[in-house]
Write an enzyme that holds these catalytic residues in place. Structure first.
Site, PDB file in Angstrom:
ATOM      1  N   CYS A 136      44.843  45.904  38.260  1.00 44.67           N
ATOM      2  CA  CYS A 136      44.974  46.916  37.211  1.00 44.67           C
ATOM      3  C   CYS A 136      46.304  47.684  37.242  1.00 44.67           C
ATOM      4  O   CYS A 136      46.910  47.875  36.176  1.00 44.67           O
ATOM      5  CB  CYS A 136      43.791  47.866  37.184  1.00 44.67           C
ATOM      6  SG  CYS A 136      42.749  47.850  38.625  1.00 44.67           S
ATOM      7  N   ARG A 143      42.191  41.098  50.015  1.00 44.12           N
ATOM      8  CA  ARG A 143      41.442  42.242  50.532  1.00 44.12           C
ATOM      9  C   ARG A 143      40.988  41.933  51.947  1.00 44.12           C
ATOM     10  O   ARG A 143      40.603  40.801  52.247  1.00 44.12           O
ATOM     11  CB  ARG A 143      40.211  42.521  49.657  1.00 44.12           C
ATOM     12  CG  ARG A 143      40.590  42.871  48.237  1.00 44.12           C
ATOM     13  CD  ARG A 143      39.348  43.145  47.408  1.00 44.12           C
ATOM     14  NE  ARG A 143      39.726  43.321  46.001  1.00 44.12           N
ATOM     15  CZ  ARG A 143      38.860  43.412  45.006  1.00 44.12           C
ATOM     16  NH1 ARG A 143      37.564  43.369  45.248  1.00 44.12           N
ATOM     17  NH2 ARG A 143      39.277  43.563  43.771  1.00 44.12           N
ATOM     18  N   GLN A 198      41.066  36.640  40.712  1.00 47.53           N
ATOM     19  CA  GLN A 198      40.114  37.194  39.743  1.00 47.53           C
ATOM     20  C   GLN A 198      40.475  36.729  38.345  1.00 47.53           C
ATOM     21  O   GLN A 198      41.651  36.615  38.015  1.00 47.53           O
ATOM     22  CB  GLN A 198      40.198  38.719  39.757  1.00 47.53           C
ATOM     23  CG  GLN A 198      39.717  39.342  41.044  1.00 47.53           C
ATOM     24  CD  GLN A 198      39.779  40.857  40.963  1.00 47.53           C
ATOM     25  OE1 GLN A 198      40.834  41.423  40.693  1.00 47.53           O
ATOM     26  NE2 GLN A 198      38.654  41.512  41.202  1.00 47.53           N
ATOM     27  N   ASP A 239      40.817  38.271  35.605  1.00 45.21           N
ATOM     28  CA  ASP A 239      40.882  39.688  35.274  1.00 45.21           C
ATOM     29  C   ASP A 239      41.409  39.888  33.854  1.00 45.21           C
ATOM     30  O   ASP A 239      42.172  39.064  33.347  1.00 45.21           O
ATOM     31  CB  ASP A 239      41.853  40.357  36.256  1.00 45.21           C
ATOM     32  CG  ASP A 239      41.427  41.780  36.571  1.00 45.21           C
ATOM     33  OD1 ASP A 239      40.530  42.302  35.895  1.00 45.21           O
ATOM     34  OD2 ASP A 239      42.029  42.366  37.501  1.00 45.21           O
ATOM     35  N   HIS A 273      42.354  43.465  31.115  1.00 50.27           N
ATOM     36  CA  HIS A 273      42.222  44.886  30.828  1.00 50.27           C
ATOM     37  C   HIS A 273      42.387  45.098  29.345  1.00 50.27           C
ATOM     38  O   HIS A 273      43.258  44.502  28.714  1.00 50.27           O
ATOM     39  CB  HIS A 273      43.255  45.684  31.631  1.00 50.27           C
ATOM     40  CG  HIS A 273      42.985  45.620  33.092  1.00 50.27           C
ATOM     41  ND1 HIS A 273      43.578  44.687  33.917  1.00 50.27           N
ATOM     42  CD2 HIS A 273      42.134  46.324  33.879  1.00 50.27           C
ATOM     43  CE1 HIS A 273      43.111  44.830  35.143  1.00 50.27           C
ATOM     44  NE2 HIS A 273      42.239  45.814  35.155  1.00 50.27           N
ATOM     45  N   LYS A 327      29.200  50.918  33.477  1.00 54.77           N
ATOM     46  CA  LYS A 327      29.543  49.493  33.399  1.00 54.77           C
ATOM     47  C   LYS A 327      28.334  48.649  33.052  1.00 54.77           C
ATOM     48  O   LYS A 327      27.190  49.104  33.142  1.00 54.77           O
ATOM     49  CB  LYS A 327      30.151  49.025  34.710  1.00 54.77           C
ATOM     50  CG  LYS A 327      29.229  49.212  35.906  1.00 54.77           C
ATOM     51  CD  LYS A 327      29.876  48.700  37.192  1.00 54.77           C
ATOM     52  CE  LYS A 327      28.928  48.847  38.370  1.00 54.77           C
ATOM     53  NZ  LYS A 327      29.410  48.245  39.595  1.00 54.77           N
ATOM     54  N   HIS A 336      38.009  47.419  32.331  1.00 49.65           N
ATOM     55  CA  HIS A 336      38.243  46.303  33.253  1.00 49.65           C
ATOM     56  C   HIS A 336      37.123  45.308  33.010  1.00 49.65           C
ATOM     57  O   HIS A 336      35.984  45.717  32.871  1.00 49.65           O
ATOM     58  CB  HIS A 336      38.094  46.694  34.722  1.00 49.65           C
ATOM     59  CG  HIS A 336      38.838  47.905  35.143  1.00 49.65           C
ATOM     60  ND1 HIS A 336      40.013  47.835  35.843  1.00 49.65           N
ATOM     61  CD2 HIS A 336      38.568  49.218  34.994  1.00 49.65           C
ATOM     62  CE1 HIS A 336      40.427  49.060  36.127  1.00 49.65           C
ATOM     63  NE2 HIS A 336      39.572  49.909  35.613  1.00 49.65           N
TER      64      HIS A 336
END
Length: 587
Positions: A281, A310, A328, A330, A332, A412, A458
């Site tokens: 992000c 991570r 990911q 991902d 946005h 979410k 997200h």
RNA sequence: GCUGCUGUAGCUCAGUGGUAGAGCACUUCCUUGGUAAGGAAGAGGUCAUGGGUUCAAGUCCCAUCAGCAGCUCCA
């Protein structure tokens, strides 16, 4: 696809969970008999069976399980009756003397609750029940494994020894369950990963890092293409952001503060600390902030297959499902509050297309504002939560309420998918975020000329490529549908002299960008067929004298032993059609 | 990270403190076979790594690394 699920239960005298709870008691009494110094923890029924936690001096072994099972059968015959008696708190304390964990458990029970014990023979347990009436009824049980488990699930507490077992009302159901477990084992992506040469990890590289081998690389690339096709159609634009950034970026985003235990240590570049990104992000936000934004260009939908790293504790790493570096899927979305519901609806539709594209059933959960430690105005929370609900309504998506399950920065929708074996996995998530727009002071100029705060959404649909593909391997049991199968067609000549014809066929297939293995090496035909079958190749084309002479092929589809003789051009049409539609049909 | 278990050929696994093994896979040769394993020979090992005990360690002990079953945590 073979639907392997747990066998349905016949009519039961008591619910299955009650039986399992009672068998857990039975097991505890057997352990008490064999290990008189034991202290007891908790022993509930769980999804596929039951467990009981014990504090024992000596570690248990698999041999002990057999002994305990034997003792259980003896006790069930000898003192079958399960008797409930109610006691006062004082009596309970007396009867639990020396049982430290049970005494602690007693203190957790509210003052006004009626305390009860369940006893059989000379063993009893503080328990509110209910239980089956007698232990000598017809049922089947099995002790399965031993593992460590912290008392009350807290790693600050001592570790107890947990025995897992299961029980069913009849032998057939137990057998069916054991068969199911066997199938789960056979499909384990780690096992198939070795057998099918799909991926590896290496002590030389470190724990939790995945090496994708060429065949799985093909699968991944197909999934990525599918993903990009749908995202492009849904109005997403690709962005690419760096793997490492200055530490100060993560100070602004708050990751350093809230997420540092997951982040790798800083590295020094020109005497400045840098960090490997744990999330994508901040990078996307920098692109947004690169210039002023107008309401006219919102919503912005930016997608990236972004690789993050991570730190995961060593014991948590598991095949491809839990790793330390992963990609990911991902994206946005930056939008105005008015656009939020439509945007969420768009994501829900995309989630539906992608998940059903792999044959997954799914359930969606609405996670609302946690009770404490949240950021954002109450009104923002209400509006966003309402937008999530509206979006779901637009998509006719039923939502299961997960009260207070939201992130600290916004509500979410989480999805759980159900695979071919009936197991649930959490991958997709759609999260509203009030926090990052605030921290980065994101704005757009609205139609009234005033600066306003956009909402950030997200969302990840596959979750991570690693986890998703790991689940997919197990979901399909290695039998990837044609469109993403590593090898799509195996061409097998019957004799060496048919090799040239087969190579010609293979070339025409390859021109269509199909992945073909022309097995023209010297070996017997039967052996090649066996090999192609073992590798789960969707289509085998076998050609000998007859096929060479008339331009046909003998087609053998995965999972069958029948042959269909057809013109090669007809096969080509068939395979291209199946690929183009990304069909899930087992060919 | 914690508790317990495991680490021998590419894979699956035997191996009693005293010369390193099998099946499959691989390589070479022979075999010309119509829908799941044709035959023969060969090659393949610092027994995870590092210490220790012992006349002698794949085998016993310790540490490290990696994996497995869980706990906790998570995409």
């Amino acid at each position: 696809m073979s639907e392997l699920k747990e066998a349905p239960q016949a009519v039961e005298p008591f619910p299955l969970s009650t039986l399992r709870h009672s068998v857990a008691h039975l097991m505890a009494s057997a352990v008490a008999k064999l290990f008189p110094e034991v202290k007891f923890g908790f022993g509930p029924s769980i999804e596929h069976g039951f467990y009981y936690d014990f504090d024992l001096v000596e570690p248990l072994t698999d041999k002990d399980l057999k002994r305990i099972e034997k003792e259980m059968r003896r006790i069930a015959r000898k003192t079958p009756e399960l008797v409930r008696h109610e006691v006062s708190r004082e009596e309970a304390r007396e009867q639990l003397a020396g049982q430290d964990y049970k005494l602690e458990a007693l203190e957790l029970i509210p003052e006004d609750e009626q305390l009860s014990f369940y006893a059989h023979g000379d063993w009893q347990d503080l328990c509110q029940g209910p239980h089956i009436d007698t232990l000598d009824r017809d049922y089947a049980f099995k002790l399965q494994s031993i593992a460590g488990a912290y008392w009350r699930g807290d790693e600050a507490n001592p570790m107890l020894q947990r025995i897992y077992g299961t029980a069913f009302w009849n032998k057939e159901a137990l057998t069916a369950h054991m068969e199911w477990l066997k199938e789960v084992q056979l499909r384990d992506h780690r096992k198939l990963g070795v057998e099918m040469d799909l991926f590896s990890h290496h002590a030389e590289a470190g724990s939790g890092f995945i090496f994708w081998h060429p065949d799985l690389g093909c699968v991944r690339r197909e999934i990525e293409n599918f993903w990009w096709d749908l995202h492009t159609r849904a109005g997403y634009k690709p962005v690419y952001t760096p793997l490492i950034s200055r530490e100060s970026l993560f100070a602004v985003s708050g990751h350093l503060e809230n997420y540092s235990e997951m982040m790798y240590a800083p590295m020094d570049i020109d005497e400045m600390p840098y960090r490997v990104k744990p999330m994508n992000c901040p990078g996307h936000i920098l692109i947004y902030k690169n210039r002023g934004r107008s309401y006219r260009e919102l919503p912005l939908r930016w997608a990236e297959l972004g690789t993050v790293h991570r730190y995961e504790r060593s014991g948590t790493i598991h095949g491809m499902l839990r790793v330390r570096g992963f990609t990911q899927d991902d994206a946005h979305i930056f939008c105005t509050p008015d656009q939020l519901a439509d945007e969420i609806a768009g994501v829900c539709s995309l989630v539906h297309q992608i998940l059903t594209g792999f044959g997954f059933e799914y359930t969606a959960y609405l996670a609302t504002r946690p009770e404490k430690d949240t950021i954002g105005e109450a009104e923002s929370w209400e509006r966003a939560t309402a937008a999530l609900k509206d979006a779901a309504k637009m998509q006719k998506l039923p939502l299961v309420l997960d009260e207070g399950g939201g992130a600290f920065y916004g509500p979410k929708i989480d999805y759980k998918i159900k695979d071919a074996l009936g197991r649930e996995w959490q991958n997709s998530t759609i999260q509203c975020d009030f926090n990052l727009p605030e921290r980065f002071d994101l704005t757009y100029v609205d139609s009234d000329g005033k600066k306003k705060r956009p909402i950030l959404v997200h969302r990840a649909i596959l979750g991570s490529l690693e986890r998703f593909v790991g689940v997919l391997i197990e979901h399909f049991g290695g039998k990837f549908p044609l469109w993403c199968a590593p090898t799509q067609v195996a061409v097998i000549p019957i004799r060496e002299e048919h090799g040239e014809y087969c190579r010609g066929l293979a070339e025409r297939l390859e021109q269509e960008l199909l992945r073909v293995d022309c097995m023209s090496q010297e070996a017997h035909m039967n052996k090649k067929i066996k090999e192609a079958q073992a590798r789960q190749v969707p289509f085998m084309l076998i050609a000998g004298e007859r096929e060479c002479s008339d331009g046909s092929v003998a087609l053998r589809r995965r999972g069958t032993r029948e042959q269909e003789v057809m013109a090669f051009d007809d096969f080509l049409e068939l395979v291209l059609k199946l690929r183009a539609s990304r069909s899930l049909e087992l060919v």
